[in-house]
Design a protein around this motif. Structure first.
Motif, PDB file in Angstrom:
ATOM      1  N   ARG A  17      29.524  47.966   5.887  1.00 27.42           N
ATOM      2  CA  ARG A  17      30.740  48.767   6.027  1.00 27.42           C
ATOM      3  C   ARG A  17      30.585  50.024   5.180  1.00 27.42           C
ATOM      4  NH1 ARG A  17      36.689  47.134   4.634  1.00 27.42           N
ATOM      5  NH2 ARG A  17      35.647  45.672   3.271  1.00 27.42           N
ATOM      6  N   ARG A  18      30.843  51.169   5.779  1.00 29.51           N
ATOM      7  CA  ARG A  18      30.681  52.425   5.056  1.00 29.51           C
ATOM      8  C   ARG A  18      31.799  52.618   4.052  1.00 29.51           C
ATOM      9  NH1 ARG A  18      27.919  56.635   6.801  1.00 29.51           N
ATOM     10  NH2 ARG A  18      28.261  57.217   4.648  1.00 29.51           N
ATOM     11  N   LEU A  19      31.452  53.253   2.931  1.00 31.52           N
ATOM     12  CA  LEU A  19      32.501  53.675   2.018  1.00 31.52           C
ATOM     13  C   LEU A  19      33.245  54.821   2.690  1.00 31.52           C
ATOM     14  CD1 LEU A  19      30.598  53.675  -1.370  1.00 31.52           C
ATOM     15  CD2 LEU A  19      31.752  51.803  -0.193  1.00 31.52           C
ATOM     16  N   ALA A  20      34.461  55.059   2.251  1.00 28.45           N
ATOM     17  CA  ALA A  20      35.266  56.111   2.873  1.00 28.45           C
ATOM     18  C   ALA A  20      34.685  57.480   2.530  1.00 28.45           C
ATOM     19  CB  ALA A  20      36.708  56.000   2.383  1.00 28.45           C
ATOM     20  N   THR A  21      33.980  58.090   3.497  1.00 28.30           N
ATOM     21  CA  THR A  21      33.355  59.384   3.228  1.00 28.30           C
ATOM     22  C   THR A  21      34.044  60.511   3.992  1.00 28.30           C
ATOM     23  OG1 THR A  21      31.770  58.827   4.956  1.00 28.30           O
ATOM     24  CG2 THR A  21      31.046  58.539   2.704  1.00 28.30           C
ATOM     25  N   ARG A  63      39.593  60.679   2.034  1.00 32.48           N
ATOM     26  CA  ARG A  63      39.360  60.857   0.605  1.00 32.48           C
ATOM     27  C   ARG A  63      40.358  61.817  -0.024  1.00 32.48           C
ATOM     28  NH1 ARG A  63      33.341  62.111  -0.466  1.00 32.48           N
ATOM     29  NH2 ARG A  63      34.125  62.264  -2.563  1.00 32.48           N
ATOM     30  N   GLN A 106      40.442  61.742  -6.679  1.00 32.31           N
ATOM     31  CA  GLN A 106      40.525  61.341  -8.089  1.00 32.31           C
ATOM     32  C   GLN A 106      40.546  59.824  -8.219  1.00 32.31           C
ATOM     33  OE1 GLN A 106      39.344  64.070  -9.645  1.00 32.31           O
ATOM     34  NE2 GLN A 106      40.265  62.913 -11.298  1.00 32.31           N
ATOM     35  N   LEU A 142      39.253  57.721  -6.077  1.00 30.21           N
ATOM     36  CA  LEU A 142      37.909  57.232  -5.783  1.00 30.21           C
ATOM     37  C   LEU A 142      37.036  57.326  -7.025  1.00 30.21           C
ATOM     38  CD1 LEU A 142      35.626  56.481  -3.622  1.00 30.21           C
ATOM     39  CD2 LEU A 142      35.175  58.936  -3.614  1.00 30.21           C
ATOM     40  N   ARG A 143      37.110  58.462  -7.684  1.00 32.35           N
ATOM     41  CA  ARG A 143      36.295  58.668  -8.869  1.00 32.35           C
ATOM     42  C   ARG A 143      36.686  57.665  -9.964  1.00 32.35           C
ATOM     43  NH1 ARG A 143      35.381  61.811 -13.150  1.00 32.35           N
ATOM     44  NH2 ARG A 143      33.136  62.056 -13.455  1.00 32.35           N
ATOM     45  N   LEU A 173      35.069  54.458  -9.121  1.00 32.32           N
ATOM     46  CA  LEU A 173      33.636  54.536  -9.416  1.00 32.32           C
ATOM     47  C   LEU A 173      33.393  54.348 -10.914  1.00 32.32           C
ATOM     48  CD1 LEU A 173      32.474  57.532  -7.184  1.00 32.32           C
ATOM     49  CD2 LEU A 173      31.522  55.241  -7.116  1.00 32.32           C
ATOM     50  N   ARG A 201      28.326  50.785  -5.602  1.00 29.62           N
ATOM     51  CA  ARG A 201      28.648  50.880  -4.185  1.00 29.62           C
ATOM     52  C   ARG A 201      29.287  49.577  -3.695  1.00 29.62           C
ATOM     53  NH1 ARG A 201      27.347  48.736   0.115  1.00 29.62           N
ATOM     54  NH2 ARG A 201      27.787  49.754   2.091  1.00 29.62           N
TER      55      ARG A 201
END
Lengths: 161, 91
Positions: free
Chosen positions: A84-88, A93, A97, A99-100, A103, A154
């Motif tokens: 499954r892809r990360l939301a790119t 997105r 902020q 997302l970061r 991470l 990831r």
């Protein structure tokens, strides 16, 4: 450093050492590398004093096994189902902020040596040669740790996505 | 026909997805030997799953750089200013 207060102290000590030692800086490495080397030395000294295990003693244990769950692959070693892809997508997105933040939280949860390498390479943006020198790693080990760190981060985001 | 295909595959020694995912950072660091790099790129060209995985790892690396560093806390700031002043005032 796991405690923010201790990390602050180490950073402060480092800047004091930089200010006082600037006159002895010989320019044999970049100023940035010189400052980071003082930081790494102080962090290690502090870790030993606090009787925490020295980060890189755990190197071997943190470098074994696959970085992707073997159950994701079929008998032919190809993806059983595509990951499954990360939301790119930029629209997905909007909360960059956020997302970061996720991470960084995932980086914070990594084992010490992986965290040290990803922090220097991907957060601080140092080139691999400098990271090898600072942490006393071979280029191969440095890349193994960096890859394990990125793969884990990831995976952490894939689960929360 | 089948046999020749298998022979050709063996000669080209294609990568499996399971191997691909372990080589991503070596690839991004340009640390793969030329032959390995060719196998990596050949696999990528035919595999959406692995292409997506590579892009994800690239995104993780690209999203992390520290751009807006937080300011030092006031106590650290004061201590450092004092140290700078002392340095300046030294004969």
């Amino acid at each position: 450093m796991r405690s923010e207060a201790v990390a602050e102290e180490v950073v402060q000590d480092t800047w004091l050492a930089v200010v006082r030692g600037l006159g002895t800086f010989e320019g044999r490495s970049s100023l940035r590398t010189w400052i980071f080397s003082i930081l790494v030395n102080r962090a290690r000294t502090r870790a030993v004093r606090e009787a925490r295990s020295v980060p890189f003693s755990t190197l071997a244990a943190e470098s074994e096994g696959p970085t992707v769950d073997p159950a994701r692959f079929g008998a032919d070693d190809m993806w059983a189902a595509p990951p499954r892809r990360l939301a790119t997508d930029p629209e997905q997105r909007l909360l960059a902020q956020e997302l970061r933040g996720e991470l960084l939280a995932a980086v914070g949860a990594l084992p010490d040596s992986q965290r040290a390498v990803i922090a220097l390479r991907d957060l601080a943006g140092l080139p691999s040669e400098e990271v090898c020198e600072l942490l006393d790693l071979t280029p191969g080990n440095q890349r193994v740790l960096l890859h394990r760190a990125r793969a884990r981060v990831r995976t952490a985001l894939e689960v929360t996505a | 026909m089948r046999l020749s295909l298998r022979l050709r595959r063996r000669r080209e020694n294609p990568l499996a997805c399971r191997e691909f995912v372990e080589l991503v950072t070596d690839y991004l660091d340009d640390a793969l030997p030329p032959e390995q790099r060719a196998r990596f790129e050949a696999h990528m060209a035919g595999c959406d799953g692995c292409t997506g995985y590579l892009e994800d790892i690239r995104m993780v690396a690209a999203t992390l750089p520290e751009t807006d560093l937080p300011a030092a806390d006031p106590a650290t700031h004061a201590t450092l200013l004092k140290a700078f002043r002392e340095l300046r005032d030294e004969p």
